[in-house]
Write a protein that holds these residues in place. Structure first.
Motif, PDB file in Angstrom:
ATOM      1  N   LEU A   1       0.787  -1.221   0.000  1.00  0.00           N
ATOM      2  CA  LEU A   1       0.000   0.000   0.000  1.00  0.00           C
ATOM      3  C   LEU A   1       0.826   1.281   0.000  1.00  0.00           C
ATOM      4  N   TYR A   2       1.911   1.301   0.738  1.00  0.00           N
ATOM      5  CA  TYR A   2       2.643   2.542   0.919  1.00  0.00           C
ATOM      6  C   TYR A   2       3.839   2.682  -0.018  1.00  0.00           C
ATOM      7  N   ALA A   3       4.501   1.579  -0.340  1.00  0.00           N
ATOM      8  CA  ALA A   3       5.684   1.651  -1.202  1.00  0.00           C
ATOM      9  C   ALA A   3       5.381   2.247  -2.576  1.00  0.00           C
ATOM     10  N   PRO A   4       4.269   1.907  -3.242  1.00  0.00           N
ATOM     11  CA  PRO A   4       3.990   2.543  -4.541  1.00  0.00           C
ATOM     12  C   PRO A   4       3.800   4.058  -4.434  1.00  0.00           C
ATOM     13  N   VAL A   5       3.310   4.524  -3.309  1.00  0.00           N
ATOM     14  CA  VAL A   5       3.138   5.967  -3.120  1.00  0.00           C
ATOM     15  C   VAL A   5       4.501   6.632  -3.010  1.00  0.00           C
ATOM     16  N   ILE A   6       5.397   6.048  -2.229  1.00  0.00           N
ATOM     17  CA  ILE A   6       6.735   6.596  -2.054  1.00  0.00           C
ATOM     18  C   ILE A   6       7.507   6.542  -3.376  1.00  0.00           C
ATOM     19  N   ALA A   7       7.330   5.475  -4.149  1.00  0.00           N
ATOM     20  CA  ALA A   7       8.047   5.321  -5.416  1.00  0.00           C
ATOM     21  C   ALA A   7       7.466   6.184  -6.531  1.00  0.00           C
ATOM     22  N   GLY A   8       6.312   6.779  -6.307  1.00  0.00           N
ATOM     23  CA  GLY A   8       5.698   7.633  -7.316  1.00  0.00           C
ATOM     24  C   GLY A   8       4.943   6.874  -8.378  1.00  0.00           C
ATOM     25  N   ARG A   9       4.603   5.626  -8.129  1.00  0.00           N
ATOM     26  CA  ARG A   9       3.908   4.820  -9.129  1.00  0.00           C
ATOM     27  C   ARG A   9       2.428   5.167  -9.234  1.00  0.00           C
ATOM     28  N   ARG A  10       1.924   5.923  -8.329  1.00  0.00           N
ATOM     29  CA  ARG A  10       0.506   6.310  -8.385  1.00  0.00           C
ATOM     30  C   ARG A  10       0.331   7.746  -8.854  1.00  0.00           C
ATOM     31  N   LEU A  11       1.381   8.315  -9.449  1.00  0.00           N
ATOM     32  CA  LEU A  11       1.295   9.674  -9.959  1.00  0.00           C
ATOM     33  C   LEU A  11       0.509   9.706 -11.262  1.00  0.00           C
ATOM     34  N   ALA A  12      -0.313  10.689 -11.396  1.00  0.00           N
ATOM     35  CA  ALA A  12      -1.017  10.926 -12.651  1.00  0.00           C
ATOM     36  C   ALA A  12      -1.221  12.431 -12.773  1.00  0.00           C
ATOM     37  N   TYR A  13      -0.757  12.990 -13.849  1.00  0.00           N
ATOM     38  CA  TYR A  13      -0.844  14.427 -14.056  1.00  0.00           C
ATOM     39  C   TYR A  13      -1.928  14.743 -15.067  1.00  0.00           C
ATOM     40  N   ALA A  14      -2.671  15.765 -14.809  1.00  0.00           N
ATOM     41  CA  ALA A  14      -3.704  16.197 -15.745  1.00  0.00           C
ATOM     42  C   ALA A  14      -3.047  16.870 -16.949  1.00  0.00           C
ATOM     43  N   PRO A  15      -3.551  16.623 -18.155  1.00  0.00           N
ATOM     44  CA  PRO A  15      -2.983  17.282 -19.338  1.00  0.00           C
ATOM     45  C   PRO A  15      -3.153  18.794 -19.248  1.00  0.00           C
ATOM     46  N   GLU A  16      -2.105  19.544 -19.624  1.00  0.00           N
ATOM     47  CA  GLU A  16      -2.155  20.999 -19.587  1.00  0.00           C
ATOM     48  C   GLU A  16      -2.345  21.602 -20.974  1.00  0.00           C
ATOM     49  N   ARG A  17      -1.948  20.841 -22.010  1.00  0.00           N
ATOM     50  CA  ARG A  17      -2.075  21.337 -23.389  1.00  0.00           C
ATOM     51  C   ARG A  17      -2.838  20.300 -24.211  1.00  0.00           C
ATOM     52  N   ASP A  18      -3.383  20.715 -25.335  1.00  0.00           N
ATOM     53  CA  ASP A  18      -4.104  19.793 -26.206  1.00  0.00           C
ATOM     54  C   ASP A  18      -3.198  18.700 -26.749  1.00  0.00           C
ATOM     55  N   THR A  19      -1.913  19.006 -26.931  1.00  0.00           N
ATOM     56  CA  THR A  19      -0.993  18.001 -27.451  1.00  0.00           C
ATOM     57  C   THR A  19      -0.719  16.888 -26.449  1.00  0.00           C
ATOM     58  N   GLN A  20      -1.085  17.080 -25.195  1.00  0.00           N
ATOM     59  CA  GLN A  20      -0.888  16.054 -24.175  1.00  0.00           C
ATOM     60  C   GLN A  20      -2.109  15.160 -24.032  1.00  0.00           C
ATOM     61  N   ARG A  21      -3.160  15.446 -24.749  1.00  0.00           N
ATOM     62  CA  ARG A  21      -4.377  14.647 -24.666  1.00  0.00           C
ATOM     63  C   ARG A  21      -4.344  13.536 -25.714  1.00  0.00           C
ATOM     64  N   PRO A  22      -5.045  12.431 -25.452  1.00  0.00           N
ATOM     65  CA  PRO A  22      -5.096  11.369 -26.450  1.00  0.00           C
ATOM     66  C   PRO A  22      -5.777  11.853 -27.721  1.00  0.00           C
ATOM     67  N   SER A  23      -5.446  11.221 -28.838  1.00  0.00           N
ATOM     68  CA  SER A  23      -5.948  11.672 -30.135  1.00  0.00           C
ATOM     69  C   SER A  23      -7.432  11.403 -30.320  1.00  0.00           C
TER      70      SER A  23
END
Length: 81
Positions: free
Chosen positions: A20-42
């Motif tokens: 439960l905690y190791a993936p949080v520390i390792a950053g495996r649960r990171l997800a960033y919201a797209p900021e530009r249209d080029t970062q969105r899926p096609s």
């Protein structure tokens, strides 16, 4: 303090801390919201990629080996591109 130490010991021995905690520390649960249209899926009609193991979805971290192969990461990559 004894209760805290006992709880942490039990979490460690049961493997719950690693699951439960190791993936949080390792950053495996990171997800960033797209900021530009080029970062969105096609928005194409292919849905197979989402079911493949290791496929990245919107906002997930792009795999470094793939970024290096594409030239979008590494010492020669242009961060503004």
């Amino acid at each position: 303090m004894a209760a805290r130490d006992l709880a942490l010991t039990l979490l460690d021995r049961s493997g719950a801390a690693a699951r439960l905690y190791a993936p949080v520390i390792a950053g495996r649960r990171l997800a960033y919201a797209p900021e530009r249209d080029t970062q969105r899926p096609s928005g194409g009609s292919c849905r197979t990629g989402a079911r493949l193991t290791g496929a990245s979805g919107p906002g997930t971290v792009f795999p470094r080996p793939a970024a290096l192969a594409l030239g979008t990461a590494g010492p020669d990559a242009d961060p503004t591109a």
